[in-house]
Write a protein that holds these residues in place. Structure first.
Motif, PDB file in Angstrom:
ATOM      1  N   GLU A 363      -7.726  -1.068  -2.933  1.00 22.92           N
ATOM      2  CA  GLU A 363      -7.824  -1.590  -1.569  1.00 22.92           C
ATOM      3  C   GLU A 363      -6.665  -1.023  -0.766  1.00 22.92           C
ATOM      4  OE1 GLU A 363      -7.901  -5.835  -1.923  1.00 22.92           O
ATOM      5  OE2 GLU A 363      -9.774  -5.732  -3.079  1.00 22.92           O
ATOM      6  N   ASN A 364      -6.801  -1.051   0.537  1.00 27.33           N
ATOM      7  CA  ASN A 364      -5.736  -0.564   1.430  1.00 27.33           C
ATOM      8  C   ASN A 364      -5.223   0.817   1.027  1.00 27.33           C
ATOM      9  OD1 ASN A 364      -5.875  -3.145   2.624  1.00 27.33           O
ATOM     10  ND2 ASN A 364      -4.456  -3.920   1.070  1.00 27.33           N
ATOM     11  N   ALA A 365      -6.164   1.731   0.814  1.00 27.08           N
ATOM     12  CA  ALA A 365      -5.797   3.054   0.298  1.00 27.08           C
ATOM     13  C   ALA A 365      -4.727   3.746   1.149  1.00 27.08           C
ATOM     14  CB  ALA A 365      -7.045   3.914   0.194  1.00 27.08           C
ATOM     15  N   LYS A 366      -4.823   3.581   2.457  1.00 32.27           N
ATOM     16  CA  LYS A 366      -3.854   4.262   3.335  1.00 32.27           C
ATOM     17  C   LYS A 366      -2.432   3.806   3.035  1.00 32.27           C
ATOM     18  CE  LYS A 366      -5.862   5.964   7.536  1.00 32.27           C
ATOM     19  NZ  LYS A 366      -6.484   5.537   8.748  1.00 32.27           N
ATOM     20  N   GLU A 367      -2.264   2.473   2.957  1.00 29.88           N
ATOM     21  CA  GLU A 367      -0.917   1.928   2.697  1.00 29.88           C
ATOM     22  C   GLU A 367      -0.433   2.316   1.303  1.00 29.88           C
ATOM     23  OE1 GLU A 367      -2.545  -1.868   4.366  1.00 29.88           O
ATOM     24  OE2 GLU A 367      -3.234   0.131   4.919  1.00 29.88           O
ATOM     25  N   VAL A 368      -1.342   2.234   0.328  1.00 29.02           N
ATOM     26  CA  VAL A 368      -0.947   2.597  -1.037  1.00 29.02           C
ATOM     27  C   VAL A 368      -0.512   4.063  -1.055  1.00 29.02           C
ATOM     28  CG1 VAL A 368      -1.677   2.761  -3.457  1.00 29.02           C
ATOM     29  CG2 VAL A 368      -2.585   0.932  -2.026  1.00 29.02           C
ATOM     30  N   GLY A 369      -1.291   4.909  -0.369  1.00 29.12           N
ATOM     31  CA  GLY A 369      -0.971   6.332  -0.313  1.00 29.12           C
ATOM     32  C   GLY A 369       0.402   6.576   0.290  1.00 29.12           C
ATOM     33  N   LEU A 370       0.701   5.857   1.391  1.00 29.14           N
ATOM     34  CA  LEU A 370       1.997   6.043   2.056  1.00 29.14           C
ATOM     35  C   LEU A 370       3.155   5.591   1.161  1.00 29.14           C
ATOM     36  CD1 LEU A 370       1.180   5.018   5.748  1.00 29.14           C
ATOM     37  CD2 LEU A 370       1.874   7.285   4.931  1.00 29.14           C
ATOM     38  N   LYS A 371       2.911   4.481   0.440  1.00 33.07           N
ATOM     39  CA  LYS A 371       3.956   3.960  -0.449  1.00 33.07           C
ATOM     40  C   LYS A 371       4.208   4.946  -1.607  1.00 33.07           C
ATOM     41  CE  LYS A 371       5.718  -0.368  -2.048  1.00 33.07           C
ATOM     42  NZ  LYS A 371       5.511  -1.446  -2.965  1.00 33.07           N
ATOM     43  N   LEU A 372       3.122   5.513  -2.090  1.00 33.80           N
ATOM     44  CA  LEU A 372       3.219   6.501  -3.171  1.00 33.80           C
ATOM     45  C   LEU A 372       4.007   7.731  -2.698  1.00 33.80           C
ATOM     46  CD1 LEU A 372       1.997   6.914  -6.086  1.00 33.80           C
ATOM     47  CD2 LEU A 372       0.127   8.136  -4.985  1.00 33.80           C
ATOM     48  N   GLU A 373       3.773   8.093  -1.458  1.00 38.05           N
ATOM     49  CA  GLU A 373       4.503   9.241  -0.891  1.00 38.05           C
ATOM     50  C   GLU A 373       5.993   8.928  -0.826  1.00 38.05           C
ATOM     51  OE1 GLU A 373       2.859  10.274   2.952  1.00 38.05           O
ATOM     52  OE2 GLU A 373       0.837  10.518   2.130  1.00 38.05           O
ATOM     53  N   LYS A 374       6.296   7.712  -0.332  1.00 41.75           N
ATOM     54  CA  LYS A 374       7.687   7.330  -0.094  1.00 41.75           C
ATOM     55  C   LYS A 374       8.437   7.111  -1.413  1.00 41.75           C
ATOM     56  CE  LYS A 374      10.028   4.398   3.157  1.00 41.75           C
ATOM     57  NZ  LYS A 374      10.262   3.003   2.870  1.00 41.75           N
ATOM     58  N   GLU A 375       7.791   6.369  -2.324  1.00 41.13           N
ATOM     59  CA  GLU A 375       8.520   5.966  -3.533  1.00 41.13           C
ATOM     60  C   GLU A 375       8.434   6.975  -4.661  1.00 41.13           C
ATOM     61  OE1 GLU A 375       7.361   1.992  -4.537  1.00 41.13           O
ATOM     62  OE2 GLU A 375       8.123   1.235  -2.614  1.00 41.13           O
ATOM     63  N   ALA A 376       7.325   7.715  -4.733  1.00 45.81           N
ATOM     64  CA  ALA A 376       7.169   8.622  -5.881  1.00 45.81           C
ATOM     65  C   ALA A 376       7.102  10.082  -5.462  1.00 45.81           C
ATOM     66  CB  ALA A 376       5.893   8.237  -6.647  1.00 45.81           C
ATOM     67  N   HIS A 377       7.197  10.334  -4.146  1.00 42.96           N
ATOM     68  CA  HIS A 377       7.035  11.702  -3.637  1.00 42.96           C
ATOM     69  C   HIS A 377       5.748  12.329  -4.161  1.00 42.96           C
ATOM     70  CE1 HIS A 377      11.699  11.787  -3.191  1.00 42.96           C
ATOM     71  NE2 HIS A 377      11.104  11.075  -2.251  1.00 42.96           N
ATOM     72  N   ALA A 378       4.704  11.509  -4.185  1.00 43.98           N
ATOM     73  CA  ALA A 378       3.397  11.979  -4.666  1.00 43.98           C
ATOM     74  C   ALA A 378       2.388  11.845  -3.527  1.00 43.98           C
ATOM     75  CB  ALA A 378       2.943  11.165  -5.867  1.00 43.98           C
ATOM     76  N   PHE A 379       1.677  12.925  -3.257  1.00 43.97           N
ATOM     77  CA  PHE A 379       0.787  12.979  -2.092  1.00 43.97           C
ATOM     78  C   PHE A 379      -0.663  13.072  -2.530  1.00 43.97           C
ATOM     79  CE2 PHE A 379       4.946  14.033  -0.775  1.00 43.97           C
ATOM     80  CZ  PHE A 379       5.067  13.536   0.516  1.00 43.97           C
ATOM     81  N   THR A 380      -1.457  12.121  -2.046  1.00 38.77           N
ATOM     82  CA  THR A 380      -2.885  12.066  -2.369  1.00 38.77           C
ATOM     83  C   THR A 380      -3.627  11.865  -1.047  1.00 38.77           C
ATOM     84  OG1 THR A 380      -2.695   9.697  -2.649  1.00 38.77           O
ATOM     85  CG2 THR A 380      -2.506  11.024  -4.660  1.00 38.77           C
ATOM     86  N   ILE A 381      -4.940  11.909  -1.101  1.00 39.24           N
ATOM     87  CA  ILE A 381      -5.699  11.722   0.144  1.00 39.24           C
ATOM     88  C   ILE A 381      -6.424  10.373   0.119  1.00 39.24           C
ATOM     89  CG2 ILE A 381      -7.554  12.659   1.601  1.00 39.24           C
ATOM     90  CD1 ILE A 381      -5.301  14.667   1.498  1.00 39.24           C
ATOM     91  N   PRO A 382      -6.126   9.484   1.070  1.00 40.56           N
ATOM     92  CA  PRO A 382      -6.891   8.227   1.155  1.00 40.56           C
ATOM     93  C   PRO A 382      -8.339   8.554   1.509  1.00 40.56           C
ATOM     94  CG  PRO A 382      -4.948   8.189   2.591  1.00 40.56           C
ATOM     95  CD  PRO A 382      -5.110   9.597   2.122  1.00 40.56           C
TER      96      PRO A 382
END
Ligand code: PLP
Length: 413
Positions: A363-382
């Motif tokens: 759920e909330n793929a956009k927010e999860v994606g942004l958090k993943l970018e910030k905390e893990a420096h991992a980039f995915t596409i919502p």
């Protein structure tokens, strides 16, 4: 959202920034800041090697470099050179000989092939049917030429193809429209990596066979990732089933040379029509050629020349196939590694059977994606209710570490 000033909206909603482009830009910034080795960029839809370079089949590259000027500088016929059209059918069908009559029309990539399918086998104002998980440009291609898209749930509760949902949407649309075009992306679906089983294809055919014969139906198999989804013969066993379709159903394959021959930028593709009889085969050639003329006139000749050369030389074809097998195995090994690590750490994943991408539903793929970018420096596409991960773009080491990082972020939300 930008206002329309001098341009016409024509029913389209055009965002000011492409969602994927936004993630790509942030990934590039992060790489500049933290270094390539500290960033996971799982956004890219191209097959990269473990060092992050674009994989190009050496045999295909050699053919490209050997082309004579007239093979790339000259115009190609509107529907493609005769040798290319023959090769495109061979590439798509491989060892399958169908009772249906195959015809091919060149198109700029698989995208152009889909544009030909939608433009000729649906009517203006129609609603086109595809799965809820699907490649975004379907909606854009449809909207651009006055059609819209309706979706049905791809997976049932057991995560098999939801044939009942398919039936209900097909029947609903067929009540309202005389023409119905359906796009199913299999095998190696983008974004999930799903492959319909032959039994699921049989159910699809049974649903379409039950419609009144007065309805004009088109079943498009988007096969963009077919040669990266598993053994090239095994993933084509559904093709002969198209011989069991009734005559009011046109079967179409949107075939792309972008992935299969690592020719992404060459814009080479073909729409293959599998027609029930000579008349509808002739019609296919006539209408697709007309549409090509009206849209892009003719396609780039170089890609067609490359494909022609490959298919007229069995030893070369064998070499190309062997090289592709090697990079496909690398991709499938990445997928297996990602799946293994996901199940070890309890990360949910939609069924992946091959192809460039996999999906972690959330759920909330956009927010999860942004958090993943910030905390893990991992980039995915919502992507709807999930994050799309490009297995094609990640080295094996990252396929092993990303699942735990995703699990951690999801658990913290
Ligand atoms: N279909 C799907 C599902 C895709 O993901 C793509 C490309 O990413 C295409 C079709 C079209 O590919 P191309 O136009 O690059 O050949």
């Amino acid at each position: 959202m930008a206002e329309y000033i001098l341009a016409s909206q024509n029913g389209r909603t055009i965002p000011t920034e492409d969602a994927i482009f936004g993630v790509n830009t942030r990934a590039s910034q992060c790489i500049r800041e933290y270094g390539k080795e500290n960033v996971i960029d799982a956004t890219i839809g191209k097959l990269l090697d473990d060092q992050g370079s674009l994989l190009v089949l050496a045999s295909v590259d050699e053919v490209y470099r050997s082309l004579k000027p007239e093979e790339y500088a000259n115009y190609a016929p509107i529907a493609g050179t005769p040798g290319f059209r023959k090769a495109a059918i061979q590439a798509a069908l491989k060892n399958n000989t169908l009772k249906r009559i195959p015809r091919a029309c060149a198109a700029p990539g698989g995208t152009g092939a889909l544009r030909l399918a939608v433009g000729n086998y649906s009517s203006i104002g129609d609603t086109i049917l595809t799965t809820d998980w699907h490649w975004g440009p379907y909606g854009k291609i449809a909207g651009e030429i006055g059609r819209s898209v309706e979706t049905f749930r791809l997976f049932d509760n057991d995560r098999n193809f939801d044939v009942e949902e398919f039936r209900s949407h097909v029947n609903g649309l067929a009540e309202k429209q005389d023409t119905l075009l359906i796009i199913l992306n299999s095998p190696g679906q983008n974004p999930t990596g799903y492959r319909l089983t032959d039994d699921e294809w049989k159910s699809v055919i049974a649903v379409l066979s039950a419609l009144p014969s007065s309805k004009k139906i088109a079943l498009v198999a988007d096969t963009a990732y077919i040669d990266f989804a598993g053994d090239e013969d095994d993933v084509r066993t559904f093709l002969p089933l198209f011989d069991t379709l009734p005559d009011n159903v046109m079967a179409l394959l949107a075939y792309s040379f972008s992935k299969t021959f690592t020719l992404y930028g060459m814009r080479c593709g073909a729409l293959i029509g599998l027609a029930p009889d000579e008349r509808t085969a002739e019609e296919f050639s006539r209408v697709t050629e007309y549409s090509g003329r009206a849209s892009w006139s003719n396609c780039a000749r170089a890609g067609q020349a490359i494909i022609e050369h490959i298919y007229e030389d069995p030893a070369l074809l064998e070499r190309v196939t062997a090289e592709r097998t090697e990079i496909r195995n690398m991709l499938l090994a990445r997928g297996a590694a990602f799946g293994e690590e996901a199940s070890k750490c309890g990360l949910d994943m939609l069924p992946y059977n091959g192809g460039f991408f996999a999906v972690v539903p959330c759920e909330n793929a956009k927010e999860v994606g942004l958090k993943l970018e910030k905390e893990a420096h991992a980039f995915t596409i919502p992507f709807g209710d999930g994050l799309r991960v490009s297995l094609a773009a990640m080295p094996m080491t990252q396929c092993r570490i990303l699942p735990q990082k995703m699990k951690d972020v999801l658990s913290s939300m």
